[in-house]
Design an enzyme around this catalytic site. Sequence first.
Site, PDB file in Angstrom:
ATOM      1  N   HIS A  73       0.605  -1.296  -0.036  1.00 31.89           N
ATOM      2  CA  HIS A  73       0.188  -0.007  -0.129  1.00 31.89           C
ATOM      3  C   HIS A  73       0.892   1.185  -0.015  1.00 31.89           C
ATOM      4  O   HIS A  73       0.358   2.151   0.210  1.00 31.89           O
ATOM      5  CB  HIS A  73      -0.871   0.082   1.175  1.00 31.89           C
ATOM      6  CG  HIS A  73      -1.940  -1.153   1.230  1.00 31.89           C
ATOM      7  ND1 HIS A  73      -2.642  -1.598   2.331  1.00 31.89           N
ATOM      8  CD2 HIS A  73      -2.746  -1.600   0.190  1.00 31.89           C
ATOM      9  CE1 HIS A  73      -3.270  -2.530   2.069  1.00 31.89           C
ATOM     10  NE2 HIS A  73      -3.323  -2.629   0.648  1.00 31.89           N
ATOM     11  N   HIS A  74       2.211   1.170  -0.398  1.00 32.50           N
ATOM     12  CA  HIS A  74       3.158   2.388  -0.226  1.00 32.50           C
ATOM     13  C   HIS A  74       2.598   3.341  -1.434  1.00 32.50           C
ATOM     14  O   HIS A  74       2.685   4.746  -1.289  1.00 32.50           O
ATOM     15  CB  HIS A  74       4.417   2.032  -0.526  1.00 32.50           C
ATOM     16  CG  HIS A  74       4.739   1.574  -2.002  1.00 32.50           C
ATOM     17  ND1 HIS A  74       4.292   0.425  -2.647  1.00 32.50           N
ATOM     18  CD2 HIS A  74       5.423   2.203  -2.949  1.00 32.50           C
ATOM     19  CE1 HIS A  74       4.854   0.564  -3.840  1.00 32.50           C
ATOM     20  NE2 HIS A  74       5.601   1.684  -4.002  1.00 32.50           N
ATOM     21  N   LYS A  79      -2.542  -2.464  -8.053  1.00 32.57           N
ATOM     22  CA  LYS A  79      -2.766  -3.032  -9.414  1.00 32.57           C
ATOM     23  C   LYS A  79      -2.166  -4.355  -9.493  1.00 32.57           C
ATOM     24  O   LYS A  79      -1.110  -4.510  -9.277  1.00 32.57           O
ATOM     25  CB  LYS A  79      -2.259  -1.811 -10.205  1.00 32.57           C
ATOM     26  CG  LYS A  79      -2.428  -2.067 -11.769  1.00 32.57           C
ATOM     27  CD  LYS A  79      -3.296  -1.022 -12.016  1.00 32.57           C
ATOM     28  CE  LYS A  79      -3.979  -1.282 -13.542  1.00 32.57           C
ATOM     29  NZ  LYS A  79      -4.910  -2.510 -13.567  1.00 32.57           N
ATOM     30  N   LYS A 103       7.653  -4.720 -10.184  1.00 29.60           N
ATOM     31  CA  LYS A 103       7.307  -4.168 -11.540  1.00 29.60           C
ATOM     32  C   LYS A 103       6.840  -2.892 -11.976  1.00 29.60           C
ATOM     33  O   LYS A 103       7.546  -1.926 -12.497  1.00 29.60           O
ATOM     34  CB  LYS A 103       6.469  -5.098 -12.272  1.00 29.60           C
ATOM     35  CG  LYS A 103       6.377  -5.196 -13.863  1.00 29.60           C
ATOM     36  CD  LYS A 103       5.377  -6.023 -14.368  1.00 29.60           C
ATOM     37  CE  LYS A 103       6.011  -7.136 -14.847  1.00 29.60           C
ATOM     38  NZ  LYS A 103       5.030  -8.141 -15.777  1.00 29.60           N
ATOM     39  N   LYS A 115      -2.571  -8.677  -6.810  1.00 27.12           N
ATOM     40  CA  LYS A 115      -2.744  -9.930  -7.844  1.00 27.12           C
ATOM     41  C   LYS A 115      -4.325 -10.553  -7.285  1.00 27.12           C
ATOM     42  O   LYS A 115      -4.510 -10.858  -6.213  1.00 27.12           O
ATOM     43  CB  LYS A 115      -1.787 -10.943  -7.742  1.00 27.12           C
ATOM     44  CG  LYS A 115      -1.822 -11.673  -9.277  1.00 27.12           C
ATOM     45  CD  LYS A 115      -1.006 -11.188 -10.349  1.00 27.12           C
ATOM     46  CE  LYS A 115      -1.206 -11.697 -11.357  1.00 27.12           C
ATOM     47  NZ  LYS A 115      -0.343 -11.089 -12.770  1.00 27.12           N
ATOM     48  N   SER A 371      -2.064   0.066 -18.756  1.00 28.56           N
ATOM     49  CA  SER A 371      -3.099   0.109 -18.067  1.00 28.56           C
ATOM     50  C   SER A 371      -3.438   1.405 -17.039  1.00 28.56           C
ATOM     51  O   SER A 371      -4.266   1.854 -16.780  1.00 28.56           O
ATOM     52  CB  SER A 371      -2.915  -1.116 -16.889  1.00 28.56           C
ATOM     53  OG  SER A 371      -3.583  -2.305 -17.523  1.00 28.56           O
TER      54      SER A 371
END
Length: 479
Positions: A73-74, A79, A103, A115, A371
């Site tokens: 949550h930094h 995503k 990534k 994920k 995205s």
Amino acid sequence: MSETVTAKAAKAAHYSFFEGVERNFDKAATHTRFEKGILEQIKACNSVLRMKFPVRIGDKIEVVEAYRVQHSHHKLPCKGGIRYSMDVNQDEVMALAALMTYKCAIVNVPFGGAKGGIRINPKNYTPFELEKITRRYASELVKKNFIGPGIDVPAPDYGTGAREMSWIADTYASLRPGEIDALGCVTGKPVSQGGVRGRTEATGLGVFYGVRELCNTADDMKKLGLPTGVEGKKVIVQGLGNVGYHAAKFFYEAGSLIVGLAEYEGGIYNENGLDLEAVVAHRKATGSILNFPGATNINNSLETLEQPCDILIPAALENVINASNADRIQARIIGEGANGPLTPEADEILLAKGVIIVPDMYLNAGGVTVSYFEWLKNLSHVRFGRMDKRFSENQNNAILNSVEALTGKKVTDIERRQLLHGPDEVDLVYSGLEDTMIGSYHEIREAMLKHNMTDMRTAAFIVAIDKVGVAYEELGIFP
Ligand code: NAD
């Protein structure tokens, strides 16, 4: 660090996929300056949601197992894709969520990693049943506050695509009436449902931009004994799917020679180059890439990777280059289009031979980068280029008219059209992706030089840890 993070490699070495990611993290972390507490926080999965819900399939009730993991949550939102597969389990989803954190950091996408997964074989269900499962999964995420444009934004992965993302967006919007940014709750949507142009080819294009930047860096090419630029370089691509086909297409258009292509049915090779679209048409007509006119057949598909070339792009499966074939690979550059195509042993063998391995965590980040652009488009409620395309064209027209008046010379009609063209959405998406891949390449390269290492994978991990670590420090959560 020379270990690749793959599920199979971890299993063979008797540690879990998530533990494998942690091992790689620990090795790279020794090159960073962060105290133990911050490193522990970066590594940890912040939230894990495991759910079981009933869905009526035919005349039976099936209990479906599913997950959503928010690794970090930094930066918010989180995503990461959603996969539908019988291999889905908590450890795998946690590992993939962690890899998303790193990534995103590498390509400067300001998101935490996440994920999701549903443990089903999508082939066993009708579209109607899949829609029921997907909508129920989305409503479970809404119920637990695990989805939203500022919370967590899923995307497609194995077994899911634009259709599933549409269902998710629609379910979310109907449960959150009046939420003006609702479309930003998921990416990878069809363009008609708030998707962005250029998303389909984004990963392959990113692979091309990344490898092209390496080839344009004179010092790196000197080390390999190769001329600069991609033009004329011989390329072999494994997998003619979304990533492989588009990567091959962009290399072809840039003047590289596609000398080899490998699919599951076999491979083909022609040292003078293959006509990519003709191969695709041949495969469509005959069901196979084999027997393409002018090319040599390679019946054992994997042997295609061992043929002479400058650049090898594995863009199909995990672990295809391993201890059994790595020393026969002739490429000087390997661009990891797929996730985890090299095993840790292959990494070691190839690095010792002086091969440059451009790692998956950076090279196939084009999808998540675009995205991010889709999410920005959804939040701004306007198509990229809508406000400035005509303005740019008028401006270019005025400049060109002045230059022609001053010089007394006229450009051709084709040149005029090119010079006047204002940016469409797809132009801006390509431009943003190009800038991202070039910028991140040089950040990783600088880390390699700073730490005096030849291993780009470790350097990419160091870059990621540095960015996430600084974000945690600056969040002030460790007073
Ligand atoms: P895809 O299913 O579109 O394409 C995979 C291709 O590989 C298919 O054409 C398939 O026939 C071929 N293939 C299967 N077995 C093979 C074999 N034994 N030898 C040669 N070819 C074989 O999948 P994709 O989306 O292109 O993904 C490929 C890889 O890239 C995966 O590792 C995926 O995780 C990774 N990736 C994809 C994206 C994306 O945006 N699609 C993003 C990041 C990473």
